[in-house]
Scaffold this motif. Sequence first.
Motif, PDB file in Angstrom:
ATOM      1  N   LYS A 109       0.817  -1.222   0.000  1.00 52.70           N
ATOM      2  CA  LYS A 109       0.000   0.000   0.000  1.00 52.70           C
ATOM      3  C   LYS A 109       0.849   1.269   0.000  1.00 52.70           C
ATOM      4  O   LYS A 109       0.349   2.345  -0.314  1.00 52.70           O
ATOM      5  N   GLN A 110       2.122   1.151   0.345  1.00 56.62           N
ATOM      6  CA  GLN A 110       2.992   2.327   0.386  1.00 56.62           C
ATOM      7  C   GLN A 110       4.240   2.210  -0.470  1.00 56.62           C
ATOM      8  O   GLN A 110       4.861   3.216  -0.768  1.00 56.62           O
ATOM      9  N   ARG A 158      -3.423   4.037  -9.560  1.00 60.13           N
ATOM     10  CA  ARG A 158      -4.458   4.744 -10.324  1.00 60.13           C
ATOM     11  C   ARG A 158      -4.765   4.000 -11.623  1.00 60.13           C
ATOM     12  O   ARG A 158      -5.929   3.808 -11.990  1.00 60.13           O
ATOM     13  N   LYS A 159      -3.730   3.543 -12.311  1.00 59.27           N
ATOM     14  CA  LYS A 159      -3.917   2.824 -13.576  1.00 59.27           C
ATOM     15  C   LYS A 159      -4.584   1.467 -13.350  1.00 59.27           C
ATOM     16  O   LYS A 159      -5.397   1.030 -14.171  1.00 59.27           O
ATOM     17  N   ILE A 160      -4.262   0.811 -12.260  1.00 65.10           N
ATOM     18  CA  ILE A 160      -4.923  -0.456 -11.936  1.00 65.10           C
ATOM     19  C   ILE A 160      -6.411  -0.206 -11.743  1.00 65.10           C
ATOM     20  O   ILE A 160      -7.253  -0.938 -12.254  1.00 65.10           O
ATOM     21  N   ALA A 161      -6.744   0.862 -11.016  1.00 65.99           N
ATOM     22  CA  ALA A 161      -8.152   1.212 -10.796  1.00 65.99           C
ATOM     23  C   ALA A 161      -8.837   1.537 -12.127  1.00 65.99           C
ATOM     24  O   ALA A 161      -9.977   1.128 -12.353  1.00 65.99           O
ATOM     25  N   GLU A 162      -8.165   2.246 -13.012  1.00 66.51           N
ATOM     26  CA  GLU A 162      -8.731   2.577 -14.329  1.00 66.51           C
ATOM     27  C   GLU A 162      -9.027   1.329 -15.139  1.00 66.51           C
ATOM     28  O   GLU A 162      -9.931   1.320 -15.971  1.00 66.51           O
ATOM     29  N   ASN A 163      -8.265   0.278 -14.897  1.00 63.67           N
ATOM     30  CA  ASN A 163      -8.427  -0.961 -15.650  1.00 63.67           C
ATOM     31  C   ASN A 163      -9.316  -1.972 -14.937  1.00 63.67           C
ATOM     32  O   ASN A 163      -9.332  -3.149 -15.297  1.00 63.67           O
ATOM     33  N   GLN A 169     -10.009   4.316  -2.260  1.00 62.82           N
ATOM     34  CA  GLN A 169      -9.853   5.722  -2.637  1.00 62.82           C
ATOM     35  C   GLN A 169      -8.726   6.393  -1.871  1.00 62.82           C
ATOM     36  O   GLN A 169      -7.991   7.200  -2.435  1.00 62.82           O
ATOM     37  N   ASP A 170      -8.529   6.022  -0.601  1.00 63.68           N
ATOM     38  CA  ASP A 170      -7.471   6.674   0.183  1.00 63.68           C
ATOM     39  C   ASP A 170      -6.085   6.376  -0.369  1.00 63.68           C
ATOM     40  O   ASP A 170      -5.143   7.140  -0.141  1.00 63.68           O
ATOM     41  N   LEU A 171      -5.920   5.295  -1.130  1.00 66.48           N
ATOM     42  CA  LEU A 171      -4.626   5.011  -1.745  1.00 66.48           C
ATOM     43  C   LEU A 171      -4.450   5.769  -3.063  1.00 66.48           C
ATOM     44  O   LEU A 171      -3.340   5.852  -3.588  1.00 66.48           O
ATOM     45  N   LEU A 172      -5.535   6.294  -3.578  1.00 65.51           N
ATOM     46  CA  LEU A 172      -5.472   7.019  -4.846  1.00 65.51           C
ATOM     47  C   LEU A 172      -5.315   8.532  -4.646  1.00 65.51           C
ATOM     48  O   LEU A 172      -5.012   9.242  -5.596  1.00 65.51           O
TER      49      LEU A 172
END
Length: 173
Positions: A109-110, A158-163, A169-172
């Motif tokens: 996560k970090q 962010r790209k993983i989420a886009e795909n 959300q807190d990691l983005l």
Amino acid sequence: MSFFSKILDKLGLGKDKDKEQAPSAAHTSAPVAGPPKPAAPAPAAKPAATASKPAAPAPAAGVRPDNVMGKESGAVKSMPAAAPAKPMSAVDVTTMLEQKAKGTGLNWKQSISDLLFLLDLDNSREARTELAKELGAPADVMTDSARMNTWLHKEVLRKIAENGGNIPQDLLD
């Protein structure tokens, strides 16, 4: 294959997996003869089918003729369609990575390095630099390793989420 494509592939979000699954899904479903036709009154008497012609058109997916166990009434009954496979876009990335990281001390996560390590990908500085360039890192970020890693981690998530991966959300932010 691009470095980021390898990340998506490891997470089950790869485009190649979607293409591989499409043909296999077609092979496992019932043959489709076209859209279902509305019911029409049956003719009074029909001559027996010849060997060169099929007796009836193939049923549509999710529909079966009622000729099981010797019944040949010609009636068509609906049957529940097979549950669709879980779409690749619904991959639970968070759970997958948490399970992989359990007991390892890695903090995906970090840390971009830990994230790549969990995915069995090269996490060397050279590999991270290549990935940052591929994802379009600004020039000022590329001159500082710590800044590049921070930028790269956020951008990869962010790209993983886009795909289609579920990233909190807190990691983005």
